[in-house]
Design a protein around this motif. Sequence first.
Motif, PDB file in Angstrom:
ATOM      1  N   PRO A  53      10.440 -18.522  27.348  1.00 29.68           N
ATOM      2  CA  PRO A  53      10.236 -18.579  26.028  1.00 29.68           C
ATOM      3  C   PRO A  53       9.536 -21.105  25.567  1.00 29.68           C
ATOM      4  O   PRO A  53       8.713 -21.153  25.743  1.00 29.68           O
ATOM      5  CB  PRO A  53      11.397 -18.655  25.947  1.00 29.68           C
ATOM      6  CG  PRO A  53      12.499 -19.074  25.941  1.00 29.68           C
ATOM      7  CD  PRO A  53      11.709 -18.675  27.234  1.00 29.68           C
ATOM      8  N   GLY A  54      10.250 -21.373  27.655  1.00 21.72           N
ATOM      9  CA  GLY A  54      10.056 -22.566  27.239  1.00 21.72           C
ATOM     10  C   GLY A  54       8.523 -23.604  27.045  1.00 21.72           C
ATOM     11  O   GLY A  54       8.153 -24.506  27.191  1.00 21.72           O
ATOM     12  N   VAL A  55       7.927 -21.852  27.306  1.00 25.36           N
ATOM     13  CA  VAL A  55       6.280 -22.850  27.058  1.00 25.36           C
ATOM     14  C   VAL A  55       5.062 -23.174  25.449  1.00 25.36           C
ATOM     15  O   VAL A  55       4.882 -23.262  25.996  1.00 25.36           O
ATOM     16  CB  VAL A  55       4.751 -21.239  28.532  1.00 25.36           C
ATOM     17  CG1 VAL A  55       6.077 -21.117  29.456  1.00 25.36           C
ATOM     18  CG2 VAL A  55       4.972 -19.901  27.348  1.00 25.36           C
ATOM     19  N   LEU A  56       6.199 -22.925  24.915  1.00 30.50           N
ATOM     20  CA  LEU A  56       6.278 -22.834  23.655  1.00 30.50           C
ATOM     21  C   LEU A  56       5.575 -24.243  23.511  1.00 30.50           C
ATOM     22  O   LEU A  56       5.693 -24.957  22.235  1.00 30.50           O
ATOM     23  CB  LEU A  56       7.079 -22.469  23.050  1.00 30.50           C
ATOM     24  CG  LEU A  56       7.259 -20.550  23.089  1.00 30.50           C
ATOM     25  CD1 LEU A  56       7.658 -20.206  21.955  1.00 30.50           C
ATOM     26  CD2 LEU A  56       5.541 -20.070  22.352  1.00 30.50           C
ATOM     27  N   SER A  57       6.729 -25.474  24.380  1.00 31.86           N
ATOM     28  CA  SER A  57       7.009 -26.575  23.494  1.00 31.86           C
ATOM     29  C   SER A  57       6.321 -27.039  25.282  1.00 31.86           C
ATOM     30  O   SER A  57       6.354 -28.675  25.002  1.00 31.86           O
ATOM     31  CB  SER A  57       8.498 -26.570  23.662  1.00 31.86           C
ATOM     32  OG  SER A  57       9.224 -26.145  24.891  1.00 31.86           O
ATOM     33  N   VAL A  58       6.495 -26.325  25.631  1.00 33.80           N
ATOM     34  CA  VAL A  58       5.715 -28.136  27.099  1.00 33.80           C
ATOM     35  C   VAL A  58       3.623 -28.229  26.870  1.00 33.80           C
ATOM     36  O   VAL A  58       3.469 -27.542  26.517  1.00 33.80           O
ATOM     37  CB  VAL A  58       5.807 -27.691  28.637  1.00 33.80           C
ATOM     38  CG1 VAL A  58       4.583 -26.335  28.675  1.00 33.80           C
ATOM     39  CG2 VAL A  58       5.820 -28.129  30.148  1.00 33.80           C
ATOM     40  N   ARG A  59       3.851 -29.993  27.495  1.00 33.43           N
ATOM     41  CA  ARG A  59       2.989 -30.056  27.155  1.00 33.43           C
ATOM     42  C   ARG A  59       2.488 -29.573  25.940  1.00 33.43           C
ATOM     43  O   ARG A  59       0.592 -28.777  25.757  1.00 33.43           O
ATOM     44  CB  ARG A  59       1.623 -29.483  28.305  1.00 33.43           C
ATOM     45  CG  ARG A  59       1.997 -29.470  29.940  1.00 33.43           C
ATOM     46  CD  ARG A  59       0.836 -29.232  30.663  1.00 33.43           C
ATOM     47  NE  ARG A  59       0.936 -29.447  31.901  1.00 33.43           N
ATOM     48  CZ  ARG A  59       0.605 -30.301  33.109  1.00 33.43           C
ATOM     49  NH1 ARG A  59       0.176 -30.970  32.450  1.00 33.43           N
ATOM     50  NH2 ARG A  59       1.225 -29.592  34.779  1.00 33.43           N
ATOM     51  N   LEU A  60       3.204 -30.138  25.040  1.00 33.04           N
ATOM     52  CA  LEU A  60       2.103 -30.759  23.728  1.00 33.04           C
ATOM     53  C   LEU A  60       0.807 -31.046  23.216  1.00 33.04           C
ATOM     54  O   LEU A  60       0.162 -30.228  22.657  1.00 33.04           O
ATOM     55  CB  LEU A  60       3.159 -31.519  23.330  1.00 33.04           C
ATOM     56  CG  LEU A  60       2.769 -32.209  21.963  1.00 33.04           C
ATOM     57  CD1 LEU A  60       2.893 -31.381  20.923  1.00 33.04           C
ATOM     58  CD2 LEU A  60       3.328 -33.450  21.488  1.00 33.04           C
ATOM     59  N   GLY A  61       0.151 -31.208  23.939  1.00 31.21           N
ATOM     60  CA  GLY A  61      -1.369 -31.627  23.387  1.00 31.21           C
ATOM     61  C   GLY A  61      -2.024 -30.857  24.198  1.00 31.21           C
ATOM     62  O   GLY A  61      -2.905 -30.880  22.983  1.00 31.21           O
ATOM     63  N   LEU A  62      -1.464 -29.778  24.735  1.00 35.12           N
ATOM     64  CA  LEU A  62      -2.775 -28.954  24.721  1.00 35.12           C
ATOM     65  C   LEU A  62      -2.591 -27.293  23.985  1.00 35.12           C
ATOM     66  O   LEU A  62      -3.384 -26.783  23.018  1.00 35.12           O
ATOM     67  CB  LEU A  62      -1.987 -27.324  26.396  1.00 35.12           C
ATOM     68  CG  LEU A  62      -2.555 -28.347  27.300  1.00 35.12           C
ATOM     69  CD1 LEU A  62      -2.135 -27.303  28.656  1.00 35.12           C
ATOM     70  CD2 LEU A  62      -3.669 -28.322  27.615  1.00 35.12           C
ATOM     71  N   LYS A  63      -1.120 -27.752  23.320  1.00 36.37           N
ATOM     72  CA  LYS A  63      -1.459 -26.928  21.671  1.00 36.37           C
ATOM     73  C   LYS A  63      -1.914 -28.295  20.429  1.00 36.37           C
ATOM     74  O   LYS A  63      -2.177 -27.211  19.546  1.00 36.37           O
ATOM     75  CB  LYS A  63       0.076 -26.815  21.399  1.00 36.37           C
ATOM     76  CG  LYS A  63       0.618 -25.737  22.291  1.00 36.37           C
ATOM     77  CD  LYS A  63       1.086 -26.190  23.329  1.00 36.37           C
ATOM     78  CE  LYS A  63       1.971 -25.256  24.814  1.00 36.37           C
ATOM     79  NZ  LYS A  63       1.976 -25.481  25.799  1.00 36.37           N
TER      80      LYS A  63
END
Length: 909
Positions: free
Chosen positions: A274-284
Amino acid sequence: MQKSAVFVPHFHWDREWYEPFQVFRHRLVAALDTVLATAEADVDFRFTVDGQMAAIEDYLEMRPENRDRVVALVARGQLAIGPWLILLDEFLCSGETIVRNLQLGWAAAAELGGSMPIGYLPDMFGHVAQMPQILARAGIEHAALWRGVPGSVDGHAFRWRAPDGSEVRTEFLFDGYDNGLDVLLVPDQIGRALGEYAEMTAERWGDDPVLAMAGTDHNAPDPRLAAWLRRASSDERVITIATLDEYIREHVRDEVTAVVTGELRSHVRGNILPGVLSVRLGLKQRMSVAERTIDHAERVNALWSQRDDSPFLSLAWHKIIESTAHDSVVGSGTDETSDQVEARLAEATHIARAVRDAALAEPAALVPSDGYLAANPLSFPRTALVEVDVVAPPEGTVLVATAADGSAQPVQLTSAAPTVLSDERMDASQLERVLRRIHRRELFGRLIDHYELTPGSLVFHLAEVPASGPFDLLILRREVAAAAAAHPGEWTVLTLAEARATALVPVNVPASGLASFRVEPSDQAAVPPTTFAPATATARALSNGLVEVVIAADGTLDVTGADGTVLRGVGRLVDGGDRGDSYNYAPPAQDVLVSEPAEVTIELLENGPLRSRVRVTRVYAWPIALSSERDLRDSRTVPTPVETLVEVRAGEPFVRVSTSFLNQSADHRLRFHVPLPEPVAVSASAGQFAVTERGLTAEGGWGEYPIPTFPASTFVSAGAANVLLDHATEYELVGDGSELAITLLRAIGSISVNIHPLRDEPAATEIPAPGAQDLGVRIEHRLAVVPSATGWQGANAVALAEDFRNDMLVTRGTAPAEGQLPPDATGVRVDGADVLVSSIRRVADDDHGAGIEVRLAAMSDTRSTARVTGAFTEATTVDLLGRPLSATPVTDGLELALGPWEIRTIVVR
């Protein structure tokens, strides 16, 4: 005991991950070369191409001469392709993007012989609630997946039910998509190994044959696989080679009774990371911008342009969908991979922006150049604020915005532009160099209105819209040359722009429609009345009659909603350490949480009447990183100012909150807290055509601690708090349900770590990813808070989220100045409570010709009615692949009865 087994040769192809796309493509070409040769040499061989057409497209771009070979193998049933374009992360893109992914993949497979009719989802990090409906409405009856299935499923299949009641039979890859590989480790012992595996998993299979997925990441099966399996097959245990489609259609007999409803985010049989939801904010954030821009582009192109820009829009969609791959937008790749995803999303945005702007330019050609055109990208009428550049009025002059019908609205001036653009001294011999700056009439991005040429002085007067007559550059050159010769020595060159200001203008725009206006001095001394209470502010309070904000001494906000509900302490920031990786958060053993600012300053920026703004700056002492031991935070800290812009707009029932800071710390997680009036046990978040409820815990049982962080795309609601979001993000109910925490930043330095306190096994190789620390990057978020005692439905959060996320589009007119403003125009209008319009776009087919496709979703657990009106006389209901289902004549709008959570697509002509 099972007497048979079916082996499904395949590979799983992460298009980009720990290597960038082109490196992996080089391997892909070699792998598919092997697959084609193996299949052609052995008619028993089968291969399933990972459910995604991107692998085939990427291959044929390098091997176009092999297209006919692929077509032949598809026709013989040896090669199963499709149905997706890319294997996506379902939570980090919109529901509309999921649909387009399926459409593009299905169409690409059709050109090569047809798609595998299986919703193959082997490695996604959980699955959205509406996926069964998306598949079913595309005519797909089966799915196959691994991660996220709850512990209640004890067989190898279940019926997966969407919130609307749609179901697909779902093959559960309970041992992953590579469960057959261990059986193949020793080729001459396959029979024995298969027997042991079948015995260990017998309760799963019932009377069905064992499904052995014979493949893994980035590798083709051994060309000798079919021969090995033929030798291992016997009367006691028959071994068959098949595609996944063949296994499900021809070999499965058991009736499936287990039913699972809604999203799949259990950790019990596989890590969902689930940590992929918040890592590298810029991509989201860039994904959200790209999706929003192409949505607006499709709508204005369909409704207001004579030009069909579908090829450009298809290209932009392709790039967006490529970027949704589950190792792309999630940010779990290397820095160079993430850089490539970011660039691809930017390129998609550029393409869509060009289409959008070109479409708006057509109706703007009917608007005088001293006026503006506003376009509403949403399918309901609304009043919204736009910012435009205007001539600054003399002191004491009141400006108003005048609409085409003559009605006037107040205008708020928010900033002024400098009038002196250059003040230079030079020798007369250098004047010709100044003239080289002029391009026809343009100078410094403006147009020359007139100039003054006197001995020793040249003054340019610039304007957005020149009021003087024609300008002739050749005459100017001649005059300047003569003056320079007559008056040698020092000259002054002054470039002056007319005094400009930024004006905030309220515009009333019809549904999916257009409205034009002018900003001009009022004939009356007083500001015209408005239909809403003005926005006001002091240094510590803001209000607009619908929502009130009081700023506390610690910089947090007490927000009172329209119904009197109060949220206190909104915006408390809590920063803690993170010793995890891109896949999973992990606190250090000796964490230090920083929640109290060392300093707070408050500055009043704007005091209405249309918009009020206050800037709160809080300075925090955040540790610079983790210590070398990684289990505690460094004792050294760095003072970090966090600016919070608090804003209320007239007529809006929510407070807008933007945060901004320069990240100077590594290995940490920052969260925005919203304390709740009373603890709750349930939260709900919107995204992918549904509002999904979740509890305080997550189901565990595998090798990953079930941390209850969850995804949210457009809003998240908990008790009396509703938070509207700009992009997909992560949230958690903390403090036993007493606070909602939204992640603003998770900074980590590795794709995966070998030893992780909340995960038993590595998620990937331990590869450094320093870019994921976001050091030296300005971290910016925008959200809005809506207090409501009646939850998200009572707050009308579905519509408010659309309003918040979709700014009005505005452009300057290009017709001759001072002409008549064109009347307002309405596009497609959709009325209905909690009805989301996901897409409005231009479509065409050979049988019916051009039309406009409208996709709606009922965002409610009760039946609802949507009324669709516009300039059309026929409506055709189509499935999610665009195939007609039924047609209806239309005389006075179209009434659609929608079931709970139903997705409906119509084409109007």
